[in-house]
Scaffold this active site. Structure first.
Site, PDB file in Angstrom:
ATOM      1  N   LYS A   1       5.434  -5.164  13.806  1.00 16.46           N
ATOM      2  CA  LYS A   1       4.682  -4.089  13.453  1.00 16.46           C
ATOM      3  C   LYS A   1       3.470  -4.502  13.119  1.00 16.46           C
ATOM      4  CE  LYS A   1       4.570  -1.433   9.309  1.00 16.46           C
ATOM      5  NZ  LYS A   1       5.080  -0.266   8.294  1.00 16.46           N
ATOM      6  N   TYR A   2       3.547  -5.002  12.013  1.00 15.60           N
ATOM      7  CA  TYR A   2       2.040  -6.162  10.837  1.00 15.60           C
ATOM      8  C   TYR A   2       1.662  -7.189  11.998  1.00 15.60           C
ATOM      9  CZ  TYR A   2       4.466  -3.972   7.067  1.00 15.60           C
ATOM     10  OH  TYR A   2       5.320  -3.445   6.492  1.00 15.60           O
TER      11      TYR A   2
ATOM     12  N   GLU B   1       5.100  12.988   8.896  1.00 17.19           N
ATOM     13  CA  GLU B   1       4.396  12.030   7.178  1.00 17.19           C
ATOM     14  C   GLU B   1       3.383  12.320   6.862  1.00 17.19           C
ATOM     15  OE1 GLU B   1       6.176   7.867   6.859  1.00 17.19           O
ATOM     16  OE2 GLU B   1       8.226   8.892   8.167  1.00 17.19           O
TER      17      GLU B   1
ATOM     18  N   PHE C   1      10.607  -2.047   5.322  1.00 20.02           N
ATOM     19  CA  PHE C   1       9.306  -1.967   6.294  1.00 20.02           C
ATOM     20  C   PHE C   1       9.071  -3.132   6.672  1.00 20.02           C
ATOM     21  CE2 PHE C   1       7.246   2.357   4.103  1.00 20.02           C
ATOM     22  CZ  PHE C   1       9.138   3.002   4.723  1.00 20.02           C
TER      23      PHE C   1
ATOM     24  N   GLU D   1      -3.666   3.759  -3.124  1.00 23.88           N
ATOM     25  CA  GLU D   1      -1.876   4.083  -3.179  1.00 23.88           C
ATOM     26  C   GLU D   1      -2.112   5.047  -4.387  1.00 23.88           C
ATOM     27  OE1 GLU D   1       0.587   2.833  -1.146  1.00 23.88           O
ATOM     28  OE2 GLU D   1       1.740   4.905  -2.149  1.00 23.88           O
TER      29      GLU D   1
ATOM     30  N   ASP E   1      -4.914   9.205  -4.733  1.00 27.37           N
ATOM     31  CA  ASP E   1      -4.677   9.721  -3.637  1.00 27.37           C
ATOM     32  C   ASP E   1      -5.060   9.757  -3.247  1.00 27.37           C
ATOM     33  OD1 ASP E   1      -4.400  12.303  -1.664  1.00 27.37           O
ATOM     34  OD2 ASP E   1      -2.206  12.644  -2.313  1.00 27.37           O
TER      35      ASP E   1
ATOM     36  N   TYR F   1      10.505  -0.128   1.048  1.00 28.27           N
ATOM     37  CA  TYR F   1       9.117  -0.563   1.345  1.00 28.27           C
ATOM     38  C   TYR F   1       9.630  -2.145   2.101  1.00 28.27           C
ATOM     39  CZ  TYR F   1       5.555   1.932  -1.489  1.00 28.27           C
ATOM     40  OH  TYR F   1       5.442   3.512  -1.348  1.00 28.27           O
TER      41      TYR F   1
ATOM     42  N   GLU G   1      -1.004   2.752   7.839  1.00 28.01           N
ATOM     43  CA  GLU G   1       0.513   3.610   8.280  1.00 28.01           C
ATOM     44  C   GLU G   1       1.795   4.864   7.301  1.00 28.01           C
ATOM     45  OE1 GLU G   1       3.549   4.391   9.258  1.00 28.01           O
ATOM     46  OE2 GLU G   1       4.259   2.230   8.377  1.00 28.01           O
TER      47      GLU G   1
HETATM   48  C1  LIG Z   1       5.275   3.856   5.255  1.00 29.16           C
HETATM   49  S1  LIG Z   1       4.167   3.551   3.873  1.00 29.16           S
HETATM   50  C2  LIG Z   1       3.637   2.546   4.832  1.00 29.16           C
HETATM   51  C3  LIG Z   1       3.487   1.365   3.373  1.00 29.16           C
HETATM   52  C4  LIG Z   1       2.650   0.037   3.906  1.00 29.16           C
HETATM   53  N1  LIG Z   1       0.960   0.573   4.436  1.00 29.16           N
HETATM   54  C5  LIG Z   1       3.188  -0.591   4.545  1.00 29.16           C
HETATM   55  O1  LIG Z   1       2.710  -0.334   5.999  1.00 29.16           O
HETATM   56  O2  LIG Z   1       4.644  -1.471   4.803  1.00 29.16           O
HETATM   57  C6  LIG Z   1       3.219   4.501   3.501  1.00 29.16           C
HETATM   58  C7  LIG Z   1       2.940   4.442   1.882  1.00 29.16           C
HETATM   59  O3  LIG Z   1       1.105   5.460   1.792  1.00 29.16           O
HETATM   60  C8  LIG Z   1       1.683   5.954   0.920  1.00 29.16           C
HETATM   61  N2  LIG Z   1       0.659   6.828   1.145  1.00 29.16           N
HETATM   62  C9  LIG Z   1       1.289   8.285   1.853  1.00 29.16           C
HETATM   63  N3  LIG Z   1       0.218   9.451   1.526  1.00 29.16           N
HETATM   64  C10 LIG Z   1      -0.572   8.900   0.589  1.00 29.16           C
HETATM   65  C11 LIG Z   1      -1.686   9.261  -0.236  1.00 29.16           C
HETATM   66  N4  LIG Z   1      -1.942  10.439   0.176  1.00 29.16           N
HETATM   67  N5  LIG Z   1      -2.595   9.142  -0.700  1.00 29.16           N
HETATM   68  C12 LIG Z   1      -2.321   7.714  -0.976  1.00 29.16           C
HETATM   69  N6  LIG Z   1      -1.006   6.838  -0.314  1.00 29.16           N
HETATM   70  C13 LIG Z   1      -0.102   8.319  -0.115  1.00 29.16           C
HETATM   71  C14 LIG Z   1       2.989   6.239   0.297  1.00 29.16           C
HETATM   72  O4  LIG Z   1       2.593   5.833  -1.273  1.00 29.16           O
HETATM   73  C15 LIG Z   1       3.087   4.818   0.936  1.00 29.16           C
HETATM   74  O5  LIG Z   1       3.367   3.417  -0.288  1.00 29.16           O
END
Ligand SMILES: C[S@@+](CC[C@H](N)C(=O)[O-])C[C@H]1O[C@@H](n2cnc3c(N)ncnc32)[C@H](O)[C@@H]1O
Length: 593
Positions: A297-298, A407, A291, A354, A382, A288, A398
């Protein structure tokens, strides 16, 4: 050797055996006569650090006389054994011609039994026949055949040697430099050294050796790939080799310093990484943090959210906009939404969803400690399974990989459409992956170092460096959000034309995402977002490199398939030759749902 070290030269290239010692080893040779000068002439450590050996040039591996052919095999073996005895780090081998099958057999046999010593095959940038065509000494009727092309001869030899990782190129820079596309074919090849014959140097007004502008550009291009420079020929300048050494050092200093971004990326050049699986696995704190170090990106997300809040008719007149951040991680997109709302003078009700319980801990701490987060509700779930009466005007996510959908953003966002109001907005609103055939001996050998056939059926995240994209990219899969069609299976065929012959080692993959209208984030080279470093491209390797003749068209096939538990890609290529379908049924690599 002493002269060389006085001139700050790192090593010298010397024949292993005198050029006139054309011996008959088949008959047993003369055992009472030394093969070559004694190893005692130089201390052992200097042989290994300061000498590169040259194999005799008179050898004839592919002529008509069988006896000569068999003798050449034994002589080559004898010289390589001598090089191994001296612990030389490299030997330079003679130039292959189009008829190089027996030569390749002899070299491969030695390659398989001699680790530690690199084999550099000398290859001219332009063959002597092509040189004559350049200088119009041959009429057009005779112009350019495959077997005249030095790259073709090298490609044939390399294929015969089964792309052995210890077989490299010492590229001889010729008087003429061919067009850029021909030169760039060498970027994907394992070029270890450039040989600069003294004849290609000009003399400047002060009498010092210099290169023409064209040669300078060529040498500087290859400096990026860490090649070594060998000056060859009788040095006529009064200051000896140092005049050339100083010029090459000066040229080296002319190459621009790496930018800050390039310095950051440098450790990742050609370094293969497994793509993340943020759905199946829980990301770590460090991931994290990485990222979050990419401000671009942000900023782009903030810009997209601001545009939507200010301009989108669906949001017009709403007293409060309900925003859901899907996969909020540690919260940077929540903060981006809060900043955008302030600038747009809009009131938001934010839900941060999350599924990673460890990231939830960070989100809850943020909510409790950051006054700007007072309207944020953190939900540990989820996104596909949360049930609520609050529906979102805007969903922000994202969940993108290097290939856009790898992903599982499509499955997650289609699975969460029940959280959106009819007519609601998704940021991103769509994303498209892009493909192109790629030449990179380096990446191909990196995949091979794992010594597991499954690794050729896996895609890798990698910052391409010693790699050459062989044709303009073409779009592959597109996903729109929201969408009535929520089927995530895809199949795409794209054709790529090759004007020049090439060796394809796999496919390069990129994405471009439309966040909101004109605001994009992209790693697709024609539209890539400047200074954004969150994603490197994806490399889909081929089990065996594929030779593509000039003026041919290939079709690349890519599938995105699922069985309800996992998603996987399959890839193949058709054209002059056919590549087997890689990763059928996701047997080697898949992404868990
Ligand atoms: C690529 S990271 C991006 C995190 C954050 N938004 C950032 O930009 O720094 C993707 C996030 O989505 C969460 N994630 C992926 N699939 C998910 C789902 N089906 N439900 C909830 N969270 C999910 C992952 O755990 C991760 O924290």
């Amino acid at each position: 050797m002493d002269d060389a070290s006085d001139c700050m030269v790192d090593y010298v290239v010397v024949p292993l055996v005198h050029a006139r010692n054309e011996r008959d080893v088949l008959r047993g040779g003369d055992r009472n006569v030394p093969l070559t000068r004694s190893d005692l002439l130089v201390p052992a450590h200097q042989w290994s650090t300061s000498v590169v050996g040259r194999i005799s040039e008179w050898l004839d591996f592919d002529g008509v006389n069988e006896r000569t052919i068999l003798n050449s095999r034994l002589v080559l073996r004898q010289e390589i054994e001598w090089a191994l005895h001296l612990s030389l780090s490299a030997v330079i081998l003679p130039t292959p011609t189009w008829a190089c099958t027996n030569y390749a057999s002899c070299v491969l046999s030695s390659l398989l039994s001699s680790s530690g010593c690199a084999f550099w095959v000398e290859v001219p940038l332009i063959s002597s026949k092509q040189m004559m065509i350049f200088s119009q000494e041959l009429d057009d009727l005779e112009a350019h055949e495959t077997f005249d092309d030095s790259w073709e001869c090298w490609a044939k030899m390399k294929t015969l040697c089964n792309h052995h990782p210890n077989l490299h190129v010492a590229l001889v820079v010729t008087e003429n430099v061919p067009e850029e596309q021909v030169v760039d074919r060498w970027i994907g090849e394992p070029v270890r050294a450039l040989i600069l014959p003294v004849e290609i140097f000009l003399t400047n007004k002060k009498g010092f050796p210099v290169l023409s502008k064209r040669h300078q550009a060529f040498v500087k291009k290859f400096f990026h790939y860490s090649v070594q420079v060998i000056i060859r020929g009788a040095i006529r300048h009064p200051s000896g080799p140092s005049a050339y050494q100083q010029y090459i050092t000066w040229l080296w200093k002319q190459i621009p310093q790496l930018t800050e971004l390039q310095r950051f990326e440098r450790p990742y050049w050609d370094y293969l990484q497994s793509p993340l699986q943020p759905l199946m696995d829980n990301l770590e704190s460090q991931t994290y943090e990485t990222f979050e170090k990419d401000p671009v990106k942000y900023q782009k997300y903030e810009e997209a959210i601001l545009e939507a809040l200010v301009k989108d008719p669906f949001l017009k007149g709403k007293e409060q906009v309900v925003v859901m951040v899907l996969g909020a991680g540690r919260g940077p997109l929540v903060s981006a939404a809060i900043r955008a709302a302030k600038n747009a003078n809009r009131k938001l009700k934010i839900f941060a969803l999350e599924k990673n319980v460890n990231a939830i801990n960070t989100l809850l701490n943020q909510r409790d400690s950051n006054p700007l987060w007072q309207d944020v509700t953190v939900i540990s779930t989820d996104i596909r399974h949360w049930k609520t009466d609050h529906l979102a005007d805007v969903v922000i996510s994202e969940l993108l990989g290097s290939f856009g959908d790898n992903e599982l953003s499509p499955e997650c966002l289609y699975g969460a459409q029940h959280l959106m109001k009819e007519g609601g907005i998704s940021i991103p609103s769509s994303y498209t992956s892009f493909l192109a055939p790629l030449s990179s001996h380096k990446l191909y050998t990196e995949v091979g170092t794992f010594n597991n056939p499954k690794n050729y059926e896996t895609a890798y995240v990698v910052k391409f460096h010693a790699a050459h994209v062989l044709a303009p990219t073409k779009p592959c899969f597109t996903f729109q959000h929201p969408s009535k069609n929520t089927n995530c299976d895809r199949y795409c065929v794209q054709e790529f034309s090759f004007t020049h012959s090439a060796m394809v080692h796999g496919l390069a993959g990129y994405f471009d995402a439309e966040l909101y209208k004109d605001v994009h984030i992209s790693i697709h080279p024609p539209t890539s977002t400047p200074d954004m470093f969150s994603w490197f491209p994806l490399f889909f390797p081929f089990k065996t490199p594929v030779y593509i003749p000039e003026d041919s068209t290939v079709s690349v096939h890519m599938w995105r398939l699922t069985d309800g538990k996992k998603v996987w890609y399959e890839w193949s290529m058709n054209g002059p030759s056919t590549v087997p379908i890689h990763n059928a049924n996701g047997k080697s690599w898949w992404i868990g749902l």
